[in-house]
Write a protein that holds these residues in place. Structure first.
Motif, short mmCIF file in Angstrom:
data_model
loop_
_atom_site.label_atom_id
_atom_site.label_comp_id
_atom_site.label_asym_id
_atom_site.label_seq_id
_atom_site.Cartn_x
_atom_site.Cartn_y
_atom_site.Cartn_z
N ILE A 25 2.07 0.90 0.94
CA ILE A 25 0.62 0.69 1.02
C ILE A 25 -0.09 1.42 -0.13
O ILE A 25 0.33 2.50 -0.52
N HIS A 28 -7.37 1.26 -0.78
CA HIS A 28 -8.22 0.12 -1.13
C HIS A 28 -9.35 0.46 -2.09
O HIS A 28 -10.01 -0.45 -2.58
N VAL A 241 -5.13 -4.36 3.71
CA VAL A 241 -4.64 -4.25 2.33
C VAL A 241 -3.38 -5.09 2.08
O VAL A 241 -3.31 -5.87 1.12
N SER A 242 -2.39 -4.95 2.96
CA SER A 242 -1.12 -5.67 2.74
C SER A 242 -1.32 -7.19 2.79
O SER A 242 -0.70 -7.93 2.02
#
Ligand code: PLP
Length: 382
Positions: A25, A28, A241-242
């Motif tokens: 991750i 952001h 995010v992913s």
């Protein structure tokens, strides 16, 4: 057993998309993610065929539609909602809850609404502020002529044209700007070949203007906030995010194939699927077939449970059941997103094996042959 998904959401996710999402991750608010989001924003314009912003929301498709309703309208605003299936029904329920002023336009399941019907409704309700309708009604596998509907609405009212494009975007021709749409929504787990979790919302300048005066209470689903953040290639809250990184990959695949080629591929796969089913003596459900999903009547005397026990339990193929009154009467085969010609041979071949195993009479090979012919013989399928 190898499992194969033929459902209209979630749909299969390509390996390269999964691999991108498996990376560690990242934060952001760092430039690496901003670059991803910037590219996603650009490619979403291509997907929707618009020069206007398209925002990414962290929610399923329904959340995206809710965001349009709460961000564009005020209490008491009259909304005409077309109900020709499960999803149309959802927008009726939603409008009743939010603006509290909904005109429901019912359409029989499997039939598509005609522009004359919306024109008549607008004449009867000249104070209509928005029209909600579904491009590809997934519960009935029925497509609506969005271009003609948008034209009819524009020519006969000032109502905003709000489209549930959730199984249409990335399957059917959608030209947001040229067709004069005001809001169009899709979800990540449909034509975008992604897991569930993102909604994508396109808005016209008219809709952006409507946001300025809209008074329904809204916080997390505020498109005003989302559009403000969009200008800096940012999001108002922590995005998934992913999933956004996965979307970056799938949108690049879409761009590489070409959106018009994708529309053609879906048209071809759906035509071959219909030909295969009909060659097995099965009747089609819709009079205006969606390119995303094909609903077919179960043959006379075939019980859904026994049928699905073989198809899913023994062959690993998941199709979608019928809904409401049509549970146990129809089933739905999806060809939305990451599918090719051989996938259609697989699913029709599996239908044949299933029918054989439950002793339903038909000519073995007829369905598969029809699919092959549809692909091999020029001009047969589409
Ligand atoms: C799947 C679907 C929805 C609902 O989307 P969710 O992502 O489940 O919230 C709405 N409309 C149509 C036409 C759909 O196919």
């Amino acid at each position: 057993m190898k499992k194969r998904l033929f459902t209209p959401g979630p749909t299969p996710v390509p390996e390269n998309v999964m691999l991108r999402m498996a990376a560690p991750i990242i934060h952001h608010r760092n430039p690496e993610f901003m670059d991803v989001l910037k590219r996603v924003h650009e490619n979403l314009k291509y997907l929707f065929q618009t020069s206007q912003p398209v925002v990414v929301l962290t929610c399923s498709g329904t959340g995206g539609v809710e965001a349009t309703m709460t961000s564009l309208f005020s209490p008491g605003d009259k909304l005409i909602c077309v109900n020709g299936g499960k999803f149309g029904e959802r927008w009726v329920e939603m409008a009743k809850k939010f603006t509290g002023n909904c005109v429901e336009l019912k359409v029989a399941w499997g039939k598509s609404i005609q522009p004359e019907e919306i024109i008549a409704a607008l004449k009867a309700h000249p104070d209509t502020k928005g029209v909600y309708f579904t491009h590809s009604e997934t519960s009935t596998g029925t497509a609506t002529d969005v271009k003609a509907m948008a034209k009819a609405i524009r020519e006969n009212s000032d109502a905003l044209v709000c489209v549930d494009g959730i199984t249409a975007v990335g399957a059917h021709e959608v030209r947001f700007d040229d067709w004069g749409l005001d809001a169009c929504v899709t979800g990540s787990q449909k034509g975008l070949m992604m897991p569930p979790g993102l909604a994508l919302v396109a808005l016209s300048p008219r809709a952006v203007k409507a946001m300025e005066t809209a008074k329904l209470p809204v916080y997390y689903f505020s498109l005003k906030k989302a559009f403000k953040a969009y200008e800096k290639d940012d999001t108002p809250f922590t995005p998934a995010v992913s999933l956004v990184i996965g979307l970056d990959e799938s949108l690049q695949m879409i761009k590489a194939e070409g959106i018009e080629n994708i529309w053609k591929r879906h048209q071809k796969l759906s035509a071959a699927c219909r030909a295969g089913c009909e060659a097995l003596g099965m009747r089609l459900f819709s009079n205006s077939p969606s390119f995303a999903v094909t609903p077919v009547w179960l043959p006379e005397g075939v019980e859904w449970k026994a049928f699905n026990k073989v198809l899913k339990g023994e062959l690993g193929i998941t199709v979608a059941a019928g809904q409401d009154d049509f549970l146990g009467k129809i089933f739905r085969i999806s060809h939305l997103g990451f599918y090719d010609e051989l996938d259609m041979l697989t699913v029709i071949g599996a239908l044949e094996m299933t029918l054989k195993k439950i002793n339903h009479p038909f000519e073995v090979g007829a369905g598969v042959a029809a699919v092959q012919r549809a692909f091999l013989e020029e001009g047969v399928a589409v």
